[in-house]
Motif scaffolding. Structure first.
Motif, PDB file in Angstrom:
ATOM      1  N   GLU A  53       1.822   7.328   2.338  1.00  0.00           N
ATOM      2  CA  GLU A  53       1.324   7.964   3.577  1.00  0.00           C
ATOM      3  C   GLU A  53       2.525   8.449   4.404  1.00  0.00           C
ATOM      4  OE1 GLU A  53      -0.391   9.818   5.357  1.00  0.00           O
ATOM      5  OE2 GLU A  53      -2.168   8.591   5.734  1.00  0.00           O
ATOM      6  N   ILE A  54       2.325   9.557   5.102  1.00  0.00           N
ATOM      7  CA  ILE A  54       3.368  10.117   5.970  1.00  0.00           C
ATOM      8  C   ILE A  54       3.681   9.137   7.104  1.00  0.00           C
ATOM      9  CG2 ILE A  54       3.796  11.993   7.629  1.00  0.00           C
ATOM     10  CD1 ILE A  54       3.156  13.701   5.365  1.00  0.00           C
ATOM     11  N   SER A  55       4.955   8.943   7.384  1.00  0.00           N
ATOM     12  CA  SER A  55       5.358   8.052   8.470  1.00  0.00           C
ATOM     13  C   SER A  55       5.083   8.699   9.823  1.00  0.00           C
ATOM     14  CB  SER A  55       6.858   7.750   8.345  1.00  0.00           C
ATOM     15  OG  SER A  55       7.295   7.025   9.470  1.00  0.00           O
ATOM     16  N   SER A  56       4.656   7.879  10.778  1.00  0.00           N
ATOM     17  CA  SER A  56       4.456   8.421  12.138  1.00  0.00           C
ATOM     18  C   SER A  56       5.800   8.836  12.743  1.00  0.00           C
ATOM     19  CB  SER A  56       3.735   7.404  13.025  1.00  0.00           C
ATOM     20  OG  SER A  56       4.195   6.124  12.749  1.00  0.00           O
ATOM     21  N   ALA A  57       6.911   8.407  12.103  1.00  0.00           N
ATOM     22  CA  ALA A  57       8.251   8.765  12.599  1.00  0.00           C
ATOM     23  C   ALA A  57       8.825   9.988  11.884  1.00  0.00           C
ATOM     24  CB  ALA A  57       9.188   7.577  12.404  1.00  0.00           C
TER      25      ALA A  57
END
Ligand code: CIR
Length: 281
Positions: A35-39
């Motif tokens: 999953e894509i990191s929120s950062a």
């Protein structure tokens, strides 16, 4: 001679009475993603200026990318988000997966080194693991495999110690590792990727053709210098919608191209090969 017929002849039975020979178990085709990191907006950047990234849109695009892989017969094994590791969606850089073994890399960017532990934990279920060790560095994005040859970009991310170690680790399995200079882009696979058994898609301003003898070349459209990264899956290619002219060149060559929207990960210098690790049978 068909095997069943041979067995029939040997034991003197009619072919219809012979139970069919069981198929050897098939290894599943697994695509490892994360999953894509929120950062993600705090990603490493080498050649691009920082631009605002829409993380929600990036996640939506990533799901469509995973669906494109599913449509081609791959089962997605998705790792959870790593909120503290901005570039962790780019799983390609953390490992080189071969039929016989997986090499856990030591990414060139120190901020990315913590990404490998969780990848090793998953890959260990499917392959024996070997590792690139300090002071070696290697990014999977620099490794282009063509048959038993692994071309490795001598980029800002992969050093000679890492490339030498890769060669030593893989020689016993019959692979040869060949260093290739790249310029003007992040990784070797930003400059060249395989699109058919005999064709490489290339930007020859970033890497010289002479390093790949016996291959044919398809040059990216000159208005699309970042278009050399394509993900070949058998007779299909997953490709970014950002390079429509090069996509058309590929189609004219008879290559089946599925396009995906990658605008947000491209702002992080990502591309289609970087977002998965393919474990083929
Ligand atoms: C990085 O600079 O490491 C990331 N922002 C992009 C990595 C892209 N990975 C790849 O092309 N294999």
């Amino acid at each position: 001679m068909r095997l069943q017929y041979l067995i029939c002849s040997l034991i003197g039975m009619s072919e219809t009475h012979v139970p069919s020979v069981p198929e050897p178990p098939k290894r599943e085709r697994i695509a490892l993603t994360r999953e894509i990191s929120s950062a993600l907006s705090r990603c490493e950047l080498t050649h691009l200026q920082r631009a605002a990234i829409d993380v929600a849109l990036a996640r939506e695009q990533h799901r469509a990318y995973e669906q494109a892989l599913r449509d081609l017969g791959w089962r997605i094994e998705s790792l959870p988000e790593e909120p503290e590791l901005p570039d962790s969606v780019f799983v390609e850089d953390t490992a080189i997966v071969l039929d016989e073994v997986a090499v856990i890399t030591r990414p060139g960017a120190p901020s990315r080194r913590a990404e490998t532990a969780s990848i090793a934990a998953v890959l260990g279920k499917y392959r024996d693991l070997v590792c690139i060790e300090s002071p070696g560095t290697l990014d999977g994005g620099d490794v282009l495999r063509v048959g038993r040859s692994l071309y490795v970009g001598t980029s800002s991310r992969s050093n000679s110690t890492g490339i030498g170690r890769l060669g030593a680790l893989l020689r016993p399995f019959g692979y040869r590792v060949l260093p290739v200079p790249v310029q003007g882009c992040l990784h070797l696979k930003s400059a060249v990727t395989q699109v058919t058994a005999g064709d490489l898609l290339i930007n020859s301003r970033y890497v010289e053709r002479r390093h790949f003898p016996q291959m044919r070349f398809i040059e990216v459209d000159e208005s699309e210098p970042s278009g050399a990264n394509a993900l070949m899956i058998g007779a299909d290619v997953i490709y970014s919608r950002s390079y429509p002219r090069t996509a058309e060149i590929l189609r004219q060559r008879g290559i089946r191209v599925s396009t995906v929207e990658m605008s947000e990960t491209e702002k992080a210098e990502g591309a289609v090969t970087c977002c998965s690790l393919l474990l083929s049978p």
